[in-house]
Design a protein around this motif. Structure first.
Motif, mmCIF file in Angstrom:
data_model
loop_
_atom_site.group_PDB
_atom_site.id
_atom_site.type_symbol
_atom_site.label_atom_id
_atom_site.label_comp_id
_atom_site.label_asym_id
_atom_site.label_seq_id
_atom_site.Cartn_x
_atom_site.Cartn_y
_atom_site.Cartn_z
ATOM 1 N N MET A 9 20.215 30.504 29.592
ATOM 2 C CA MET A 9 20.008 30.753 31.014
ATOM 3 C C MET A 9 20.029 29.458 31.807
ATOM 4 O O MET A 9 20.519 29.408 32.924
ATOM 5 N N GLY A 10 19.489 28.380 31.223
ATOM 6 C CA GLY A 10 19.478 27.106 31.925
ATOM 7 C C GLY A 10 20.861 26.520 32.088
ATOM 8 O O GLY A 10 21.147 25.856 33.081
ATOM 9 N N ILE A 11 21.767 26.758 31.126
ATOM 10 C CA ILE A 11 23.134 26.267 31.279
ATOM 11 C C ILE A 11 23.859 27.086 32.340
ATOM 12 O O ILE A 11 24.636 26.566 33.127
ATOM 13 N N MET A 12 23.569 28.402 32.392
ATOM 14 C CA MET A 12 24.331 29.260 33.290
ATOM 15 C C MET A 12 23.824 29.221 34.724
ATOM 16 O O MET A 12 24.587 29.501 35.642
ATOM 17 N N ALA A 13 22.534 28.893 34.930
ATOM 18 C CA ALA A 13 21.933 29.040 36.256
ATOM 19 C C ALA A 13 22.551 28.154 37.346
ATOM 20 O O ALA A 13 22.760 28.653 38.448
ATOM 21 N N PRO A 14 22.874 26.845 37.133
ATOM 22 C CA PRO A 14 23.485 26.088 38.224
ATOM 23 C C PRO A 14 24.852 26.610 38.632
ATOM 24 O O PRO A 14 25.222 26.518 39.801
ATOM 25 N N MET A 15 25.598 27.203 37.666
ATOM 26 C CA MET A 15 26.892 27.758 38.055
ATOM 27 C C MET A 15 26.747 29.010 38.906
ATOM 28 O O MET A 15 27.510 29.217 39.853
ATOM 29 N N VAL A 16 25.748 29.839 38.600
ATOM 30 C CA VAL A 16 25.492 31.027 39.425
ATOM 31 C C VAL A 16 25.063 30.614 40.825
ATOM 32 O O VAL A 16 25.530 31.154 41.831
ATOM 33 N N GLY A 17 24.187 29.609 40.879
ATOM 34 C CA GLY A 17 23.723 29.142 42.182
ATOM 35 C C GLY A 17 24.817 28.503 43.003
ATOM 36 O O GLY A 17 24.842 28.618 44.230
ATOM 37 N N ALA A 18 25.774 27.811 42.339
ATOM 38 C CA ALA A 18 26.862 27.189 43.081
ATOM 39 C C ALA A 18 27.862 28.232 43.552
ATOM 40 O O ALA A 18 28.463 28.079 44.622
ATOM 41 N N ALA A 19 28.029 29.299 42.791
ATOM 42 C CA ALA A 19 28.960 30.342 43.228
ATOM 43 C C ALA A 19 28.395 31.113 44.407
ATOM 44 O O ALA A 19 29.139 31.643 45.217
ATOM 45 N N ALA A 20 27.061 31.187 44.527
ATOM 46 C CA ALA A 20 26.425 31.883 45.640
ATOM 47 C C ALA A 20 25.892 30.885 46.644
ATOM 48 O O ALA A 20 24.778 31.033 47.140
ATOM 49 N N TYR A 21 26.654 29.862 46.957
ATOM 50 C CA TYR A 21 26.201 28.800 47.843
ATOM 51 C C TYR A 21 26.077 29.338 49.267
ATOM 52 O O TYR A 21 26.889 30.141 49.699
ATOM 53 N N VAL A 44 33.926 23.654 34.403
ATOM 54 C CA VAL A 44 33.204 23.243 35.609
ATOM 55 C C VAL A 44 32.904 21.751 35.573
ATOM 56 O O VAL A 44 32.935 21.077 36.599
ATOM 57 N N VAL A 45 32.633 21.211 34.380
ATOM 58 C CA VAL A 45 32.379 19.779 34.276
ATOM 59 C C VAL A 45 33.634 18.990 34.635
ATOM 60 O O VAL A 45 33.584 17.990 35.356
ATOM 61 N N LYS A 46 34.796 19.459 34.177
ATOM 62 C CA LYS A 46 36.024 18.734 34.488
ATOM 63 C C LYS A 46 36.411 18.828 35.951
ATOM 64 O O LYS A 46 36.931 17.881 36.522
ATOM 65 N N ASN A 47 36.154 19.998 36.574
ATOM 66 C CA ASN A 47 36.571 20.190 37.960
ATOM 67 C C ASN A 47 35.510 21.003 38.687
ATOM 68 O O ASN A 47 35.516 22.221 38.604
ATOM 69 N N PRO A 48 34.543 20.353 39.409
ATOM 70 C CA PRO A 48 33.438 21.111 40.014
ATOM 71 C C PRO A 48 33.860 21.964 41.198
ATOM 72 O O PRO A 48 33.048 22.731 41.683
ATOM 73 N N ALA A 49 35.096 21.844 41.669
ATOM 74 C CA ALA A 49 35.514 22.643 42.820
ATOM 75 C C ALA A 49 35.774 24.094 42.444
ATOM 76 O O ALA A 49 36.027 24.914 43.327
ATOM 77 N N ILE A 50 35.719 24.444 41.153
ATOM 78 C CA ILE A 50 35.934 25.829 40.745
ATOM 79 C C ILE A 50 34.814 26.713 41.279
ATOM 80 O O ILE A 50 35.034 27.790 41.798
#
Lengths: 153, 138
Positions: free
Chosen positions: B99-111, A109-115
């Motif tokens: 949880m803190g590392i994973m939370a922004p990715m979960v939030g971005a996937a559920a944008y 995700v750091v390399k490509n945030p569009a994932i």
């Protein structure tokens, strides 16, 4: 930029090896519960940091580095968990593998945030790479200090 | 994303503060198993809520969202674990960090999904309530 990444990876593995030596030297003092906590803590931290550094170092060959990261996480968990008994062995192997998978995901995700469906970032790709490399060094340092203080308390 | 989801921040932090004050008076009566589970619930829930709301408010700042949620999760894990034991502190810290590392990715996937955010808030607040009631019964 490559030389910073390589040196940070080397420093992280060196801190992990030193922590393994310190824990190995005093493993006869462990109770059952502290063995579980120390194995869980050390293997998940080092698995996360090592897989994040390796996926930032070789971003183009995703599949091979991903497979090697999971094997590396399981090896780290086996080394930290084999100090006391079967409970700490199971906890170390499982949490090492899980944190290696999570570190690979963070690096991609750091390399490509569009994932993840993000529209992009303000910071450039080089700044993100440098920041996350320094962040992994920070995480490893704080975790090692916290785990070493547990012998005093 | 509408701007009113900022209201989730004071709700989260205020309920965590109330839980901390509630647990502080009863910390001598709680054993280490219950203390470890309460610490993991508090640190993980607070880090999850912080990261998801931040990445939905400012979707261009992925780096700052990760940094902020990791710091909030680690500090809340250390504070809640310091009530009971040192090994509880280690468990709370590592749960908050993951949880803190994973939370922004979960939030971005559920944008762009408001119902998902409200459901996550209800889940976090109800787990805080269950943690408080389990401390009350012992």
């Amino acid at each position: 930029m490559q030389i910073i990444l390589i040196s940070i990876t080397f420093i992280n593995f060196l801190i992990g090896a030193w922590l393994y030596y310190v824990l190995r030297k005093s493993r006869l003092l462990f109770s059952d519960r502290f063995g579980y906590t120390a194995s869980y803590f050390a293997s998940s931290t080092l698995g996360l940091v090592a897989s994040l550094n390796l996926i930032l170092l070789f971003p183009n060959s995703f599949e091979i580095v991903g497979v090697l990261n999971i094997l590396l996480g399981i090896t780290i968990g086996f080394l930290y968990g084999s100090m006391l008994n079967a409970q700490s062995l199971i906890a170390g192997i499982y949490n090492g593998g899980i944190s290696a998978i999570m570190g690979t995901m963070v690096g991609l995700v750091v390399k490509n945030p569009a994932i993840c469906g993000l529209p992009g970032t303000i910071a450039s790709e080089q700044e993100m790479t440098i920041f996350f490399a320094l962040f992994s060094l920070f995480i490893q340092g704080i975790s090692t200090i916290l785990l070493l203080f547990s012998f005093k308390a | 994303m509408p701007e009113w989801i900022v209201i989730f921040y004071p709700i989260n932090f205020l309920s965590a503060y109330v839980l901390y004050i509630f647990l502080y008076n009863r910390r001598k009566q709680i054993g280490f198993h219950l203390g470890m589970n309460i610490t993991m619930v508090a640190a993980g829930g607070l880090a999850l809520g912080t990261g998801i709301i931040f990445i939905n408010l400012y979707p261009f700042y992925f780096l700052e969202a990760t940094l902020f949620s990791v710091i909030i999760g680690g500090i809340s894990g250390i504070l809640f674990g310091n009530l009971f034991d040192y090994q509880t502190l280690l468990s709370g810290y590592i749960t908050g960090l993951m949880m803190g590392i994973m939370a922004p990715m979960v939030g971005a996937a559920a944008y762009e999904g408001v119902m998902f955010l409200i459901m996550i808030e209800i889940f976090i607040l109800s787990s805080f309530c269950i943690a408080a009631s389990s401390a009350y019964k012992t």
